[in-house]
Design a protein around this motif. Sequence first.
Motif, PDB file in Angstrom:
ATOM      1  N   MET A   1      32.573  46.230  29.378  1.00 38.59           N
ATOM      2  CA  MET A   1      33.680  45.564  29.262  1.00 38.59           C
ATOM      3  C   MET A   1      33.605  44.243  28.467  1.00 38.59           C
ATOM      4  SD  MET A   1      36.981  45.587  30.245  1.00 38.59           S
ATOM      5  CE  MET A   1      36.992  46.856  31.542  1.00 38.59           C
ATOM      6  N   VAL A   2      34.799  44.321  27.876  1.00 35.04           N
ATOM      7  CA  VAL A   2      35.057  42.931  26.667  1.00 35.04           C
ATOM      8  C   VAL A   2      35.749  42.156  27.567  1.00 35.04           C
ATOM      9  CG1 VAL A   2      35.956  41.906  24.723  1.00 35.04           C
ATOM     10  CG2 VAL A   2      34.686  44.261  24.528  1.00 35.04           C
ATOM     11  N   ASN A   3      35.265  40.686  27.795  1.00 36.75           N
ATOM     12  CA  ASN A   3      36.005  39.649  28.463  1.00 36.75           C
ATOM     13  C   ASN A   3      36.507  38.781  27.370  1.00 36.75           C
ATOM     14  OD1 ASN A   3      35.622  40.394  30.911  1.00 36.75           O
ATOM     15  ND2 ASN A   3      33.270  39.685  30.783  1.00 36.75           N
ATOM     16  N   VAL A   4      37.974  38.249  27.462  1.00 35.65           N
ATOM     17  CA  VAL A   4      38.372  37.341  26.537  1.00 35.65           C
ATOM     18  C   VAL A   4      39.097  36.065  27.461  1.00 35.65           C
ATOM     19  CG1 VAL A   4      40.404  36.813  24.879  1.00 35.65           C
ATOM     20  CG2 VAL A   4      39.266  39.393  25.219  1.00 35.65           C
ATOM     21  N   LEU A   5      38.893  35.000  26.857  1.00 36.98           N
ATOM     22  CA  LEU A   5      39.215  33.823  27.545  1.00 36.98           C
ATOM     23  C   LEU A   5      40.436  33.052  26.633  1.00 36.98           C
ATOM     24  CD1 LEU A   5      39.168  31.599  30.071  1.00 36.98           C
ATOM     25  CD2 LEU A   5      37.324  30.486  28.690  1.00 36.98           C
ATOM     26  N   PHE A   6      41.328  32.700  27.332  1.00 33.34           N
ATOM     27  CA  PHE A   6      42.406  31.860  26.603  1.00 33.34           C
ATOM     28  C   PHE A   6      42.361  30.643  27.449  1.00 33.34           C
ATOM     29  CE2 PHE A   6      44.048  35.755  24.916  1.00 33.34           C
ATOM     30  CZ  PHE A   6      44.744  35.500  23.750  1.00 33.34           C
ATOM     31  N   SER A   7      42.221  29.309  27.014  1.00 35.89           N
ATOM     32  CA  SER A   7      42.450  28.246  27.372  1.00 35.89           C
ATOM     33  C   SER A   7      43.362  27.174  26.648  1.00 35.89           C
ATOM     34  CB  SER A   7      40.995  27.544  27.749  1.00 35.89           C
ATOM     35  OG  SER A   7      41.001  26.500  28.632  1.00 35.89           O
ATOM     36  N   ALA A   8      44.328  26.389  27.487  1.00 41.03           N
ATOM     37  CA  ALA A   8      45.253  25.432  26.899  1.00 41.03           C
ATOM     38  C   ALA A   8      45.267  24.434  28.070  1.00 41.03           C
ATOM     39  CB  ALA A   8      46.344  26.015  26.590  1.00 41.03           C
ATOM     40  N   GLY A   9      45.898  23.076  27.466  1.00 45.67           N
ATOM     41  CA  GLY A   9      46.139  22.457  28.425  1.00 45.67           C
ATOM     42  C   GLY A   9      46.878  22.547  29.792  1.00 45.67           C
ATOM     43  N   VAL A  10      47.846  23.540  29.768  1.00 49.26           N
ATOM     44  CA  VAL A  10      48.663  23.815  30.684  1.00 49.26           C
ATOM     45  C   VAL A  10      49.080  25.420  30.802  1.00 49.26           C
ATOM     46  CG1 VAL A  10      49.795  21.654  31.308  1.00 49.26           C
ATOM     47  CG2 VAL A  10      50.800  23.218  29.686  1.00 49.26           C
ATOM     48  N   TYR A  11      49.194  26.041  31.880  1.00 51.80           N
ATOM     49  CA  TYR A  11      49.456  27.493  31.959  1.00 51.80           C
ATOM     50  C   TYR A  11      50.716  27.807  30.899  1.00 51.80           C
ATOM     51  CZ  TYR A  11      45.814  28.542  35.645  1.00 51.80           C
ATOM     52  OH  TYR A  11      44.644  28.577  36.224  1.00 51.80           O
ATOM     53  N   ARG A  12      51.620  26.813  31.169  1.00 51.99           N
ATOM     54  CA  ARG A  12      52.797  27.074  30.562  1.00 51.99           C
ATOM     55  C   ARG A  12      53.030  27.399  28.970  1.00 51.99           C
ATOM     56  NH1 ARG A  12      55.829  22.677  28.509  1.00 51.99           N
ATOM     57  NH2 ARG A  12      54.638  21.448  29.801  1.00 51.99           N
ATOM     58  N   HIS A  13      51.594  26.524  28.333  1.00 54.10           N
ATOM     59  CA  HIS A  13      51.765  26.750  26.944  1.00 54.10           C
ATOM     60  C   HIS A  13      51.301  28.331  26.569  1.00 54.10           C
ATOM     61  CE1 HIS A  13      50.029  25.723  22.847  1.00 54.10           C
ATOM     62  NE2 HIS A  13      49.410  26.986  23.056  1.00 54.10           N
TER      63      HIS A  13
END
Length: 372
Positions: A1-13
């Motif tokens: 399985m390929v795992n991808v992470l998105f990360s930003a200051g707030v979930y709203r972004h």
Amino acid sequence: MVNVLFSAGVYRHIAVFHIPYIKLLQEKGYDVYVASTEDYGNSKEKLEQLNVKCIDIPYNRNPLSIDNYIAYKGITELFKRIKFDIIHVHSPVAAFLVRGARKYVPNGKMIYTAHGFHFFKGAPLKNWLFYFPLELINVKNTDVLITINSEDTETAKKLGFPEYKVVHINGVGVDIDIDSFSEEAKRSLKQALKISEEKCIITYVAEFNNNKNHMFLLRNWKKIKEQAPNAVLLLAGLGPNVKMYKNYIEQEELADIQFLGYRDDMDNILQISDVITLLSFREGLPKSIMEGMAHNLPCVVTNTRGLRDLVDHYYNGFVIEQGDDLQLIKSFVTLINNPVLRQQMGSKSREKIKNFSYDAVIKEYRKVYDQK
């Protein structure tokens, strides 16, 4: 399985700008995670409804906050627990911390989208002294840098990014396949907002903070109304300066200004609008202007990085200098009092924005994600 992470200051972004790309990756069978923190709204819930796994990380916009030490520890623990194949980071503080933990994901592809570097032409010296070194430190930890305006693409060279690592993409994309709003529905919405048919509606979609520079327009609104009495201003968004602006409007007895708060029907608001505006000091490539252009609207913007990538002066709107009150007043009055010019410039906005559509942009993101 390929795992991808998105990360930003707030979930709203992530919820506002990156859901199409989350879906793109999910369609490939990848598991998508988001590491962020909630500020307001229900963005985390929206992401979870898309089967995104959300992990709370206490980022703080103040780079010196102790919260960011805790956030860094949280990111390192996450990387020790889950093997990520693709990490896509956004916003300066989150991007710095996540890339700083690169040693814990040596085989993960680290992608950073710069939504407008905090150091830019005309930025305060302190921005260059603080944020430029932070980015410089992480050049080695970045596999792909996505820039979304021409100035940042040039700045990437100053940071020492090799050309093969830098990809210029036209923002986060905008939906140009818009469901038509019937004339009856438009009238109903105007009636709900208590706006009569002869009014010219100017819409300003932005968080209420100092950078978005609402005060530039508010302090000139009385003079605009003297020369264009049919003007109405709709202010959509939330933010820390709302009370201050409301007090200013009351004290100055400014007429025909409405605060809409957060709206999930901005497509409808834009379809009853006549002009879109944004007067920021700093931008990356603002989606609000892109959406206005997709709705055939002429634009009034400041001569700011990102805004000038979208608006050509006297082609699809007016590009004005920061602090030039006379130019601001003249630009708005000219558009408000000239419906033919609004229509001509609006048509050019629509034509220009086609290169920034989801269909055009998602092809570029697919290449970035698929590249080995």
